[in-house]
Motif scaffolding. Structure first.
Motif, PDB file in Angstrom:
ATOM      1  N   GLU A 339     -47.703  -7.211 108.908  1.00 37.93           N
ATOM      2  CA  GLU A 339     -46.293  -7.045 109.287  1.00 37.93           C
ATOM      3  C   GLU A 339     -46.155  -5.797 110.153  1.00 37.93           C
ATOM      4  N   ARG A 340     -46.460  -5.936 111.434  1.00 36.40           N
ATOM      5  CA  ARG A 340     -46.506  -4.750 112.292  1.00 36.40           C
ATOM      6  C   ARG A 340     -45.139  -4.090 112.441  1.00 36.40           C
ATOM      7  N   LYS A 341     -44.064  -4.902 112.477  1.00 29.36           N
ATOM      8  CA  LYS A 341     -42.744  -4.313 112.731  1.00 29.36           C
ATOM      9  C   LYS A 341     -42.303  -3.403 111.596  1.00 29.36           C
ATOM     10  N   SER A 342     -42.585  -3.812 110.347  1.00 29.41           N
ATOM     11  CA  SER A 342     -42.134  -3.014 109.209  1.00 29.41           C
ATOM     12  C   SER A 342     -43.189  -2.023 108.732  1.00 29.41           C
ATOM     13  N   GLN A 343     -44.464  -2.270 109.021  1.00 29.39           N
ATOM     14  CA  GLN A 343     -45.530  -1.451 108.459  1.00 29.39           C
ATOM     15  C   GLN A 343     -46.259  -0.585 109.479  1.00 29.39           C
ATOM     16  N   ALA A 344     -46.079  -0.838 110.771  1.00 31.19           N
ATOM     17  CA  ALA A 344     -46.882  -0.101 111.756  1.00 31.19           C
ATOM     18  C   ALA A 344     -46.083   0.543 112.867  1.00 31.19           C
ATOM     19  N   LEU A 345     -44.846   0.089 113.090  1.00 34.83           N
ATOM     20  CA  LEU A 345     -44.098   0.578 114.244  1.00 34.83           C
ATOM     21  C   LEU A 345     -42.906   1.432 113.834  1.00 34.83           C
ATOM     22  N   LEU A 346     -42.548   2.351 114.727  1.00 39.14           N
ATOM     23  CA  LEU A 346     -41.302   3.111 114.628  1.00 39.14           C
ATOM     24  C   LEU A 346     -40.383   2.505 115.679  1.00 39.14           C
TER      25      LEU A 346
END
Length: 499
Positions: A339-346
């Protein structure tokens, strides 16, 4: 006597930018049956049930409910019709209690005041029916385990007294005993005339619980209403896997004989057990398995985000301290999570801040970020990874999914990682971006990075990887060169073996 169709979906179409997620899907479900919706991850199953529950609006097709053509304006409207859905990504509110989540949207109230005591009692009865009276209705949902949250979601569906309940991978986080309880409840529901649409990859469950099956592939219905008793596992697998594999350019392997990542006896109770593998410099190593088999949890343990009960991780021969993300990053391990949007990105921060996040000490002086250096390094990364547009000051939320994924990968390239863990790297990106990500992985491997890739798309894993480890229920069942495996081989290992 054959029951009439409770639900009829005909020619359902759903479009997303660059993607035709559903391309004329048909589905007919009878009252009192368990109808299994089968297909590989990405086939369109979850999109279809989101259309049915009005979480998404279809771009074409017709929905008939009890013979009447209907248009569902909202999930609340679907619930009023008697259609309840349990999504694979649970839609619970962490800050609310168990009881509040169960009755969210149809709160019990008198003269405008919520009758909390009655709601607690009703929630307790539903949880007891599911075989879990120990779950406190007043407990905050965010403090529950994954399995307990799944049970709350089931109780919520039951609480709506629905005529049709959709269950998307409902047993992924459940124990064998909890699965038995779920199937008992399903049997009671269907005996009362309630229909259940059941989504699962587990052939043993399909054989045990389903009456009929509909198979979806690449957003299209390839078979519908097949009686489970008259259809073999081989026939179902063939329906799921027909068609060409994804287009991955034929490129020679960059793998060397130099071990970089060594995983030895790694175990974590309830998630994975005694996993062993080695990844060499320049190698792409694939992890294949079904949702809930422990793939993502294994990557997170290697990255230090989860603490294993036993086993060890070594990078270039040196042991990495367990349960420590800083230790893993210092050793040269990078992770792009599922889940890149919630776990990796600002999301509201610029591209530059997202790319340099793992290398902040390099860009700071006396507690201040050297913006010129940050911008210059980001421009180099965007050029190297062909990330477009090359605008370091642009908010990352304004980039496409494929370019967001490149930004997360670029974070670890900038950091100088030796091991790159990629969890579902092409999820949510269009066909063109997917091809670019394939080429990027090949280039990084050619630069000597050891890559571990998890993907629910089995042809993708086989086309990308040099070697593949197949996981089932947290255990490694086979490791082989990708060229020695076919899609049917992998599906047999993870599905037929379970049956």
């Amino acid at each position: 006597m054959t029951q009439p169709d409770l639900l009829e979906m005909t020619g359902i179409v759903k479009l997303f930018p660059g993607v035709r997620a559903l391309d004329g899907v048909d589905l007919r479900v009878r009252a009192g049956e368990v109808h299994c919706l089968l297909g590989q991850n990405g086939a369109g199953k979850s999109t279809l049930i989101k259309v049915l529950s009005a979480a998404l609006t279809p771009d074409g097709g017709t929905i008939r409910w009890q013979g009447e053509v209907i248009e569902l304006a909202s999930p609340a409207a679907a619930l009023r019709r008697g259609i309840a859905a349990m999504y694979q990504e649970l839609d619970l509110v962490p800050g609310l209690s168990v009881a509040e989540n169960i009755f969210l949207g149809h709160e019990r109230a008198t003269a405008g005041f919520s009758r909390r005591g009655q709601a607690r009692d009703a929630a307790a009865q539903l949880l007891a029916r599911l075989g879990h009276p120990e779950i406190d209705p007043d407990r905050e949902v965010g403090t529950l385990s994954a399995a307990q949250r799944q049970l709350v979601s089931m109780a919520r569906a039951l609480g709506h007294r629905a005529r049709l309940i959709v269950m998307d991978e409902p047993t992924a986080a459940l124990s064998a005993g909890e699965v038995d309880n779920l199937f008992r409840v399903i049997g009671e529901l269907t005996a009362d005339g309630v229909a259940v649409i059941y989504i699962s990859h587990r052939m043993a469950e399909i054989r045990r619980i389903a009456n009929r099956v509909t198979v979806i592939k690449d957003g299209c219905t390839v078979a519908t209403g097949l009686p489970v008793a008259d259809t073999t596992t081989g026939e179902l697998v063939a329906l799921m896997t027909g068609g060409a594999p994804p287009e991955v350019a034929e490129v020679g392997s960059s793998a060397t004989d130099q071990p970089v990542l060594e995983v030895r006896g790694l175990s974590r109770r309830g998630e994975f057990a005694d996993v062993d593998f080695t990844v060499h410099a320049g190698e792409i190593f694939g992890l294949a398995g079904l949702v809930g088999c422990g793939r993502s949890e294994l990557l997170e343990a290697i990255f230090g985000a989860r603490t294993p009960d036993s086993g060890e991780v070594r990078v270039a021969g040196r042991r990495v301290r367990s349960g420590s993300v800083p230790a893993a990053v210092a050793a040269g391990i990078g992770l792009t999570p599922e889940e890149r949007k919630s776990q990796a990105l600002l999301p509201q921060m610029p591209l530059a801040a997202n790319v340099t996040l793992a290398s902040l000490p390099h860009f700071s002086r006396f507690g201040f970020i050297r913006r010129a250096a940050e911008t210059a390094e980001t421009r180099q990364i965007t050029e190297q990874l062909q990330l477009r547009p090359a605008e370091p000051a642009r908010p990352i939320a304004a980039f496409s999914g494929g370019n967001q994924q490149k930004a997360v990968i670029g974070r670890w390239v900038l950091r100088g990682c030796r091991v790159l863990l990629l969890d579902e790297p092409t999820r949510g990106v269009d066909v063109g971006a997917r091809a670019e990500l394939y080429a990027l992985m090949r280039r990084l491997a050619a630069d000597g990075i050891a890559i571990v890739v998890v993907s629910s798309d089995i042809p993708e894993v086989l086309a990308l990887a040099d070697r593949v480890l197949v996981l089932r229920d947290g255990a490694a069942v086979r490791t082989a060169a990708a060229g020695e495996l076919t899609e049917s081989d992998v599906l047999d290992l993870v599905m037929e073996a379970a049956a």
